[in-house]
Write an enzyme that holds these catalytic residues in place. Sequence first.
Site, short mmCIF file in Angstrom:
data_model
loop_
_atom_site.label_atom_id
_atom_site.label_comp_id
_atom_site.label_asym_id
_atom_site.label_seq_id
_atom_site.Cartn_x
_atom_site.Cartn_y
_atom_site.Cartn_z
CB SER A 127 8.97 126.52 7.36
OG SER A 127 9.18 127.51 6.37
CE LYS A 164 8.24 130.61 8.44
NZ LYS A 164 9.40 130.55 7.52
#
Length: 203
Positions: A127, A164
Amino acid sequence: MIIKENSDKQTQIYNFLIEFTKSKGYPPSVREICQAVSLKSTSTVHGHLKRLEKKGLIYRDPTKPRALEIVELSNEEKELIDIPIVGKVTAGMPILATENIEDMFQIPINYVKHNNDLFILKVTGDSMIEAGILDGDLAIIEQKNIATNGDIVVALIENEATIKRFFKENGFIRLQPENKNYEPIIVEDCSILGKLVGIYRAY
């Protein structure tokens, strides 16, 4: 070491190699070098790297991607520090609680700017690949419970740690992946466990 009789562009590339490697803990890709020194041709960068290698300033392993070593940095004294590898993260428990620590990992101290309050998480998944963070990497995290927009953080979401990019906007927190195939995570609140300060990758 000073580069003599080099073009400005070659000096820029060499300085960028040192700065990037010290900051990230691994060398930049050829495309990242192109962007940093405003060159469109990867072959031009390869030519500069070849000349730097002939001068003995860098060493490259042609069989491995990003396997570039800066001789000046390699010759520096490498003091090692132990950083705990956190195997799991549990809500309400200190991140470095004994039961959370899976192992200890030694890295040269010059891979990080300091050795205070650091821990390592193993990266799982793709990701964050567009930020140069790959599956299997060891993410070096500085413990912090606050973040600034744009920071890459470890956040605790439903008892699971995720890496993230952090943004706080319109009363919500957006945890943005660096992969166009993934959707952002939007939450009202979350626990920030730390900020990414480096990546360690074994070749």
